[in-house]
Enzyme design. Structure first.
Site, mmCIF file in Angstrom:
data_model
loop_
_atom_site.group_PDB
_atom_site.id
_atom_site.type_symbol
_atom_site.label_atom_id
_atom_site.label_comp_id
_atom_site.label_asym_id
_atom_site.label_seq_id
_atom_site.Cartn_x
_atom_site.Cartn_y
_atom_site.Cartn_z
ATOM 1 N N SER A 136 11.482 73.386 16.691
ATOM 2 C CA SER A 136 12.760 73.661 17.355
ATOM 3 C C SER A 136 12.677 73.263 18.821
ATOM 4 C CB SER A 136 13.099 75.150 17.269
ATOM 5 O OG SER A 136 14.186 75.453 18.130
ATOM 6 N N TYR B 260 11.654 83.887 17.004
ATOM 7 C CA TYR B 260 11.866 82.535 16.496
ATOM 8 C C TYR B 260 11.093 81.507 17.327
ATOM 9 C CZ TYR B 260 14.657 78.367 15.190
ATOM 10 O OH TYR B 260 15.082 77.127 14.763
HETATM 11 P P1 NAP Z 1 20.124 75.780 7.293
HETATM 12 O O1 NAP Z 1 21.322 74.962 7.076
HETATM 13 O O2 NAP Z 1 20.223 77.264 7.290
HETATM 14 O O3 NAP Z 1 18.982 75.328 6.267
HETATM 15 C C1 NAP Z 1 17.791 76.031 6.143
HETATM 16 C C2 NAP Z 1 17.487 76.186 4.690
HETATM 17 O O4 NAP Z 1 16.222 76.888 4.568
HETATM 18 C C3 NAP Z 1 18.533 77.033 3.956
HETATM 19 O O5 NAP Z 1 18.901 76.423 2.731
HETATM 20 C C4 NAP Z 1 17.797 78.335 3.730
HETATM 21 O O6 NAP Z 1 18.221 79.029 2.565
HETATM 22 C C5 NAP Z 1 16.372 77.840 3.553
HETATM 23 N N1 NAP Z 1 15.436 78.942 3.665
HETATM 24 C C6 NAP Z 1 15.470 79.979 4.530
HETATM 25 N N2 NAP Z 1 14.454 80.822 4.303
HETATM 26 C C7 NAP Z 1 13.752 80.301 3.271
HETATM 27 C C8 NAP Z 1 12.618 80.716 2.554
HETATM 28 N N3 NAP Z 1 11.977 81.851 2.865
HETATM 29 N N4 NAP Z 1 12.163 79.958 1.533
HETATM 30 C C9 NAP Z 1 12.799 78.813 1.196
HETATM 31 N N5 NAP Z 1 13.889 78.360 1.830
HETATM 32 C C10 NAP Z 1 14.364 79.104 2.851
HETATM 33 O O7 NAP Z 1 19.486 75.442 8.716
HETATM 34 P P2 NAP Z 1 19.183 74.037 9.454
HETATM 35 O O8 NAP Z 1 19.891 74.097 10.741
HETATM 36 O O9 NAP Z 1 19.349 72.880 8.565
HETATM 37 O O10 NAP Z 1 17.638 74.267 9.781
HETATM 38 C C11 NAP Z 1 16.598 73.485 9.220
HETATM 39 C C12 NAP Z 1 15.379 73.665 10.119
HETATM 40 O O11 NAP Z 1 15.664 73.169 11.428
HETATM 41 C C13 NAP Z 1 14.997 75.139 10.292
HETATM 42 O O12 NAP Z 1 13.589 75.244 10.302
HETATM 43 C C14 NAP Z 1 15.554 75.480 11.657
HETATM 44 O O13 NAP Z 1 14.854 76.532 12.253
HETATM 45 C C15 NAP Z 1 15.366 74.155 12.381
HETATM 46 N N6 NAP Z 1 16.203 73.975 13.557
HETATM 47 C C16 NAP Z 1 17.554 73.770 13.443
HETATM 48 C C17 NAP Z 1 18.291 73.556 14.592
HETATM 49 C C18 NAP Z 1 19.772 73.280 14.572
HETATM 50 O O14 NAP Z 1 20.338 73.002 15.643
HETATM 51 N N7 NAP Z 1 20.439 73.348 13.440
HETATM 52 C C19 NAP Z 1 17.682 73.575 15.849
HETATM 53 C C20 NAP Z 1 16.337 73.808 15.924
HETATM 54 C C21 NAP Z 1 15.595 73.994 14.761
HETATM 55 P P3 NAP Z 1 19.380 80.160 2.716
HETATM 56 O O15 NAP Z 1 20.530 79.487 3.371
HETATM 57 O O16 NAP Z 1 19.608 80.597 1.299
HETATM 58 O O17 NAP Z 1 18.764 81.231 3.585
#
Ligand code: NAP
Length: 229
Positions: free
Chosen positions: A120, A133
């Site tokens: 992140s 986090y």
């Molecule tokens: P997202 O749309 O919420 O996708 C994350 C996915 O991970 C969801 O499908 C979620 O399932 C799944 N997940 C959560 N806990 C889990 C577990 N214990 N086992 C298996 N799967 C699990 O979020 P995203 O924004 O695409 O994030 C993807 C990654 O990028 C994450 O690591 C996040 O921290 C990182 N990130 C994102 C941003 C941003 O701006 N979007 C910025 C910095 C970092 P559920 O929805 O069912 O919980």
């Protein structure tokens, strides 16, 4: 194998790797949109192992692992319960421990492998109310560097991509709860003047997973529109 492959960044990574010709399996808590994903909680090793058994039977050994499963958290430090702290660390950090340890034997046996950990951009600066986090994601960056040194001799590269401000369900959920302020202000503060797209992260992952990125390892490749340099 892509964790978190049913939503947002993980979903885009899975689609991009498929478009690049890879056979892709996803792991997530929720079913994947195309119905081909495996349901597993990355914090539960026995669930990872069961999913991997099915994945290996269907597609063969794992050559590329992208860890995109994640759980955010917005709570004042003094109010974070230890259970909440532990869950955020469990999903964001321990999940990477489990999946990496579970697939590395495949990569060692093949003498080739690629691991990309989605951390992140919050790790560049720290963020108030996200201490659990940020701590977990910072540890992922450190784990990435150590694994790169340990597994380089086996033909395996390990890199991290810390995304910033990517338009996904996770970000929109935080916005919907009023946790991100006015999104237009953030766009204004972003040098390229737009939100990131999941495909921006997928492109970086596809490159790091490619043959031509074989001399890149232990690196933290920020993809954030220039907000963090
Ligand atoms: P997202 O749309 O919420 O996708 C994350 C996915 O991970 C969801 O499908 C979620 O399932 C799944 N997940 C959560 N806990 C889990 C577990 N214990 N086992 C298996 N799967 C699990 O979020 P995203 O924004 O695409 O994030 C993807 C990654 O990028 C994450 O690591 C996040 O921290 C990182 N990130 C994102 C941003 C941003 O701006 N979007 C910025 C910095 C970092 P559920 O929805 O069912 O919980």
């Amino acid at each position: 194998m892509v964790t978190g492959g049913s939503s947002g960044i993980g979903r885009a990574v899975a689609e991009r790797l498929r478009a690049d010709g890879h056979r892709v399996a996803t792991i997530d808590l929720a079913p994947s949109p195309n119905g081909h994903g495996h349901i597993a909680d990355v914090t539960r090793r026995e669930q990872i192992d069961a999913a991997l058994e099915a994945i290996r039977a269907e597609l063969g050994p794992v050559g590329i692992l992208v860890n995109a499963a994640g759980l955010d958290g917005f709570t004042a430090f003094a109010d974070i319960t230890f259970d909440a702290w532990r869950r955020v660390v469990d999903v964001n950090l321990n999940g990477v421990f489990h999946t990496a340890q579970a697939v590395l034997p495949d990569m060692v046996a093949a003498g080739w492998g690629r691991i990309v950990n989605i951390s992140s951009s919050s790790t560049h600066s720290g963020v108030p109310y996200m201490s659990h986090y940020v701590a977990a994601k910072s540890a992922v960056n450190g784990l990435t560097k150590s694994l790169a040194l340990e597994y380089g001799p086996f033909g395996i590269t390990v890199n991290a991509v810390p995304p910033g401000f990517i338009d996904t369900p996770m970000l929109r959920s935080a916005e919907g709860r009023g946790l991100l302020g006015d999104i237009n202000d953030t766009i204004e503060a972003t040098p390229v003047r737009r939100m990131g797209r999941p495909e921006d992260i997928a492109a970086a992952c596809a490159f790091l997973a490619s043959e031509e990125a074989g001399y890149i390892t232990g690196q933290i490749l920020g993809v954030n529109g220039g907000r963090n340099t």
